[in-house]
Design a protein around this motif. Sequence first.
Motif, short mmCIF file in Angstrom:
data_model
loop_
_atom_site.label_atom_id
_atom_site.label_comp_id
_atom_site.label_asym_id
_atom_site.label_seq_id
_atom_site.Cartn_x
_atom_site.Cartn_y
_atom_site.Cartn_z
N PRO A 67 0.84 -1.20 0.00
CA PRO A 67 0.00 0.00 0.00
C PRO A 67 0.88 1.26 0.00
N GLY A 68 0.51 2.22 -0.80
CA GLY A 68 1.24 3.49 -0.83
C GLY A 68 2.34 3.55 -1.88
N VAL A 69 2.64 2.41 -2.51
CA VAL A 69 3.73 2.40 -3.49
C VAL A 69 3.32 3.11 -4.78
N GLY A 70 2.00 3.25 -4.97
CA GLY A 70 1.52 3.99 -6.13
C GLY A 70 0.78 3.14 -7.15
N LYS A 71 0.21 2.03 -6.72
CA LYS A 71 -0.46 1.11 -7.65
C LYS A 71 -1.60 1.78 -8.41
N SER A 72 -2.51 2.45 -7.67
CA SER A 72 -3.64 3.02 -8.42
C SER A 72 -3.21 4.17 -9.30
N THR A 73 -2.23 4.96 -8.83
CA THR A 73 -1.71 6.04 -9.67
C THR A 73 -1.09 5.44 -10.93
N PHE A 74 -0.37 4.34 -10.75
CA PHE A 74 0.28 3.67 -11.89
C PHE A 74 -0.77 3.10 -12.85
N THR A 110 -13.04 5.82 -7.74
CA THR A 110 -12.69 7.18 -7.38
C THR A 110 -11.18 7.38 -7.38
N ARG A 111 -10.44 6.26 -7.32
CA ARG A 111 -8.99 6.38 -7.33
C ARG A 111 -8.43 6.34 -8.75
N MET A 112 -9.28 6.11 -9.72
CA MET A 112 -8.82 6.10 -11.10
C MET A 112 -9.81 6.90 -11.93
N ALA A 206 10.16 7.68 -9.40
CA ALA A 206 11.45 8.15 -9.90
C ALA A 206 11.26 9.57 -10.44
N ASP A 207 11.00 10.49 -9.53
CA ASP A 207 10.78 11.89 -9.90
C ASP A 207 11.21 12.79 -8.74
N GLY A 208 11.43 14.06 -9.03
CA GLY A 208 11.76 15.05 -8.00
C GLY A 208 12.90 14.60 -7.10
P1 GDP Z 1 -1.40 2.43 -3.74
O1 GDP Z 1 -1.81 2.34 -2.30
O2 GDP Z 1 -0.26 1.51 -4.04
O3 GDP Z 1 -2.53 2.28 -4.70
O4 GDP Z 1 -0.79 3.90 -3.94
P2 GDP Z 1 -1.46 5.24 -4.53
O5 GDP Z 1 -1.53 5.17 -6.02
O6 GDP Z 1 -2.70 5.53 -3.80
O7 GDP Z 1 -0.34 6.31 -4.17
C1 GDP Z 1 0.09 6.53 -2.85
C2 GDP Z 1 0.73 7.90 -2.76
O8 GDP Z 1 1.93 7.94 -3.55
C3 GDP Z 1 -0.17 9.01 -3.27
O9 GDP Z 1 0.00 10.14 -2.45
C4 GDP Z 1 0.38 9.27 -4.67
O10 GDP Z 1 0.16 10.59 -5.09
C5 GDP Z 1 1.86 9.00 -4.50
N1 GDP Z 1 2.47 8.57 -5.74
C6 GDP Z 1 2.03 7.60 -6.58
N2 GDP Z 1 2.83 7.51 -7.65
C7 GDP Z 1 3.81 8.44 -7.49
C8 GDP Z 1 4.95 8.84 -8.28
O11 GDP Z 1 5.23 8.31 -9.36
N3 GDP Z 1 5.72 9.82 -7.76
C9 GDP Z 1 5.47 10.40 -6.57
N4 GDP Z 1 6.31 11.36 -6.16
N5 GDP Z 1 4.40 10.07 -5.82
C10 GDP Z 1 3.59 9.11 -6.27
#
Ligand code: GDP
Length: 333
Positions: A67-74, A110-112, A206-208
């Motif tokens: 959780p938090g690694v960014g799965k839904s964002t990805f 809502t997350r996508m 891999a940003d900022g």
């Molecule tokens: P999940 O729990 O694995 O589904 O993770 P989320 O997609 O909800 O992302 C968790 C947090 O990491 C959120 O605050 C996102 O904005 C952040 N996040 C996701 N992808 C990235 C990324 O590529 N870069 C950065 N800096 N933050 C990210």
Amino acid sequence: MPAADLSTDPATELAPRILAGERRALARAITLVESGRADHRAQAARLLDAVKVSGRQALRIGLSGTPGVGKSTFVEAFGMMLVSQGLKVAVLAVDPSSARSGGSILGDKTRMERLSREPAAFIRPSPSQAQLGGVARRTREAVSLCEAAGFDVVLIETVGVGQSETLVAEMTDLFILLMAPAGGDELQGVKRGIMEMADMILVNKADGDLKPAAMRTVADYAGALHLLRRRPQDPDGFPKALPVSALEAAGLAKAWDEMRTLADWRRAEGHFDRRRAEQARHWFETEVREGLLARLGADPEIKALMARLGGAVAAGETAPAAAAAEALAALGA
Ligand code: GDP
């Protein structure tokens, strides 16, 4: 969960609509395969058989990460990229926590937000079902339905805990681990078994400010993957570790290229079909085993016998092996 319409046989009613790519029919069919009712199971089995004629094959990609690694964002960014290339994308989720929380945390619409509005995308959250086995069956059947409906890519997302990763790896063509930038010490914490299942490791964020750490982590994982093994199902240079930024949609096209390279190579070498054949056999055997167990559990005489023998074993009166032999003898096995 809304009940499936029972007025007609879904096998005959839904199948052509699914094959025509109708999303409402697909959603209803998935609801049907999620049902545990015996009559629904029979309908679902007929439906799955009826849509099999399509012969369509999506690329099934498993995606796991804590959780938090960014799965839904990805998934959102990657899915949007695939859609922009003219591909149809389905997103399913295996969520072992949904049973506990009573709701889904994965694949949540809502997350996508952007992807869920795309006509070429279909997102289905994990059902809140008590058993991981039930969720697994529903997901693999939903994958078949999505393939029949003409989706090019089916993404199956899961949280990196417990058995859910193995389940997802067992129903996909490519299994991707999404990781966060980490120090060298944290790398040691990744379970060897999970590393061995991974066809690709993507280091997200891999940003900022996180970019240098992400690049170091990519190098660490690349080294670890290289040390682990060269598997027969991998061409030269695979499995790979690559950096991505889901937030900035960076590295996604490269990751997709590498996934296709790997899948194409496996297709050409016969590994792709072999893996699917093994998976199909595995799921068939699992289904029979679970069906037998369910039938045994529903038989009052057998339940009483199991309770009596279980009690005797617990009380130390009978050895487990002797009690098991007696139970199996009573079952005619
Ligand atoms: P999940 O729990 O694995 O589904 O993770 P989320 O997609 O909800 O992302 C968790 C947090 O990491 C959120 O605050 C996102 O904005 C952040 N996040 C996701 N992808 C990235 C990324 O590529 N870069 C950065 N800096 N933050 C990210």
